[in-house]
Design an enzyme around this catalytic site. Structure first.
Site, PDB file in Angstrom:
ATOM      1  CG  ASP A 256      -2.555  -2.420   0.178  1.00 31.57           C
ATOM      2  OD1 ASP A 256      -2.385  -3.161  -0.798  1.00 31.57           O
ATOM      3  OD2 ASP A 256      -2.526  -2.826   1.358  1.00 31.57           O
TER       4      ASP A 256
ATOM      5  CG  HIS B 254       0.920  -4.106  -3.850  1.00 32.38           C
ATOM      6  ND1 HIS B 254       1.229  -5.418  -3.581  1.00 32.38           N
ATOM      7  CD2 HIS B 254      -0.200  -3.829  -3.136  1.00 32.38           C
ATOM      8  CE1 HIS B 254       0.338  -5.922  -2.748  1.00 32.38           C
ATOM      9  NE2 HIS B 254      -0.550  -4.980  -2.442  1.00 32.38           N
TER      10      HIS B 254
ATOM     11  CG  HIS C 282       1.944  -5.383   1.064  1.00 29.58           C
ATOM     12  ND1 HIS C 282       1.704  -4.032   0.949  1.00 29.58           N
ATOM     13  CD2 HIS C 282       0.796  -5.988   0.700  1.00 29.58           C
ATOM     14  CE1 HIS C 282       0.466  -3.839   0.535  1.00 29.58           C
ATOM     15  NE2 HIS C 282      -0.105  -5.011   0.373  1.00 29.58           N
TER      16      HIS C 282
ATOM     17  NE  ARG D  79      -7.305  -4.734   1.216  1.00 32.14           N
ATOM     18  CZ  ARG D  79      -6.876  -4.441  -0.008  1.00 32.14           C
ATOM     19  NH1 ARG D  79      -5.688  -4.842  -0.414  1.00 32.14           N
ATOM     20  NH2 ARG D  79      -7.635  -3.775  -0.844  1.00 32.14           N
TER      21      ARG D  79
HETATM   22  C1  OGA Z   1      -3.317  -6.932   0.768  1.00 32.54           C
HETATM   23  C2  OGA Z   1      -2.324  -7.825   0.138  1.00 32.54           C
HETATM   24  C3  OGA Z   1      -1.194  -9.925   0.463  1.00 32.54           C
HETATM   25  C4  OGA Z   1      -1.507 -11.245   1.032  1.00 32.54           C
HETATM   26  O1  OGA Z   1      -4.109  -7.421   1.600  1.00 32.54           O
HETATM   27  O2  OGA Z   1      -3.324  -5.736   0.479  1.00 32.54           O
HETATM   28  O3  OGA Z   1      -1.604  -7.420  -0.729  1.00 32.54           O
HETATM   29  O4  OGA Z   1      -0.543 -11.973   1.378  1.00 32.54           O
HETATM   30  N1  OGA Z   1      -2.272  -9.049   0.653  1.00 32.54           N
HETATM   31  O5  OGA Z   1      -2.701 -11.574   1.144  1.00 32.54           O
HETATM   32 MN    MN Z   2      -1.873  -5.191  -0.860  1.00 30.28          MN
END
Ligand code: OGA
Ligand code: MN
Length: 294
Positions: free
Chosen positions: A111, A109, A269, A285
């Site tokens: 974000d 995806h 990611h 985050r």
């Molecule tokens: C994010 C995500 C992936 C992870 O923080 O947006 O998709 O490995 N994280 O934590």
């Molecule tokens: Mn993400």
């Protein structure tokens, strides 16, 4: 002049994406030139890490704000009380309550692509990293949406030109709920409190580099506009499979203190779900909003 400026050094990974910025101490003030260099590195390498960044939520939020306008996630129960633009991702439960989102990023995806104004970039800071016998788990994988677009055959590029698709938070919610069981399956009525679908171009232009990027993702994109359902499903599956080709990938192995930043237009990611308690993972985050250009 700050000490930070003198020591900035880029160590590119091999492959199309990924780089480490050495010599930055984010707990000290950062001058404008050094900040600009970080931003330039982000647009150039799409995924960059600054090591040993042990930040309080307010420090992460303050650094993030220098890139643009922070977003407050729709999943309020996983946001930080004092600085709501900080979002928690964790497999930890405290006093019977999840500390953050337990199933974040399980599908490829970009974000917040379910919003009209999604995230131009994300900053993810590792506080606890699952580890056993010197081996770490819970890597984050990245796929270059630019390289993936470039590698499409010309007839596919022509076919995608001008197409748009619906990206759904509600769609994602029940897909995850059914597959992983870490959130309840919601009724149509219950889903109404979350944002409606956002329709975005399937191919978008990067606001800084002008390069074309593939903008459909397994996690949220569920319907191509103006195509019959069966044709939409087949084309989406084909594009998801294309992006999953390891030729376009970089895999980040986490260390405690990593501040990883990525460009959500240039890459998609995905989390790696290969650990469980008692191995703990705790990440904080911030996401910064940015436009979608056709
Ligand atoms: C994010 C995500 C992936 C992870 O923080 O947006 O998709 O490995 N994280 O934590
Ligand atoms: Mn993400």
């Amino acid at each position: 002049m700050s000490a930070n400026k003198a020591t900035l050094e880029l160590r590119p990974e091999c492959g199309p994406i990924g780089s480490e910025i050495a010599g930055i101490d984010l707990s000290a003030p950062l001058d404008g030139d050094t900040f600009n260099e970080i931003e330039v590195a982000l647009w150039r390498y799409a995924v960059v890490v600054i090591r040993d960044s042990n930040l309080m939520p307010a420090q992460l939020a303050a650094f993030s704000r220098r890139f643009g306008r922070p977003q407050v996630n729709v999943r309020a129960e996983a946001t930080n009380a004092e600085t709501p633009e900080v979002f928690w991702i964790s497999n930890i439960t405290e006093d019977g309550k999840p500390v953050g989102s337990h199933d974040a990023g399980r599908y490829w995806h970009s974000d917040l692509c379910y919003l009209e104004t999604p995230s131009k970039m994300t900053l993810l800071n590792a506080i606890e990293v699952p580890e056993r016998d010197g081996e770490t788990f819970g890597d984050t994988q990245f796929a270059s949406a630019t390289a993936a677009y470039d590698a499409l055959p010309d007839d596919m590029k022509a076919r995608l030109d001008g197409l748009t698709a619906a990206n759904g938070y509600r769609y994602m919610w029940n897909k995850k709920a059914r597959e992983f069981g870490l959130r309840p399956v919601l009724t149509e009525e219950e889903l109404q409190k979350y944002p409606p679908d956002a329709v975005h171009p399937i191919v978008r232009k990067h606001p800084v580099t002008d390069r074309k990027c593939l903008f459909v993702c397994e996690g949220y994109t569920h319907r191509i506009v103006n195509l019959p359902e069966a044709e939409s499903d087949t084309l989406l599956q084909e594009l998801f499979a294309h992006l999953a080709n390891p030729a376009f990938h970089y895999r980040h192995k986490w260390r405690v203190g990593d501040l990883l930043m990525w460009d959500n237009c240039a890459v998609q990611h995905k989390a790696t779900n290969d650990y469980e308690l008692p191995l703990r993972r705790l990440m904080q985050r911030c996401t910064i909003e940015g436009p979608v250009l056709a």
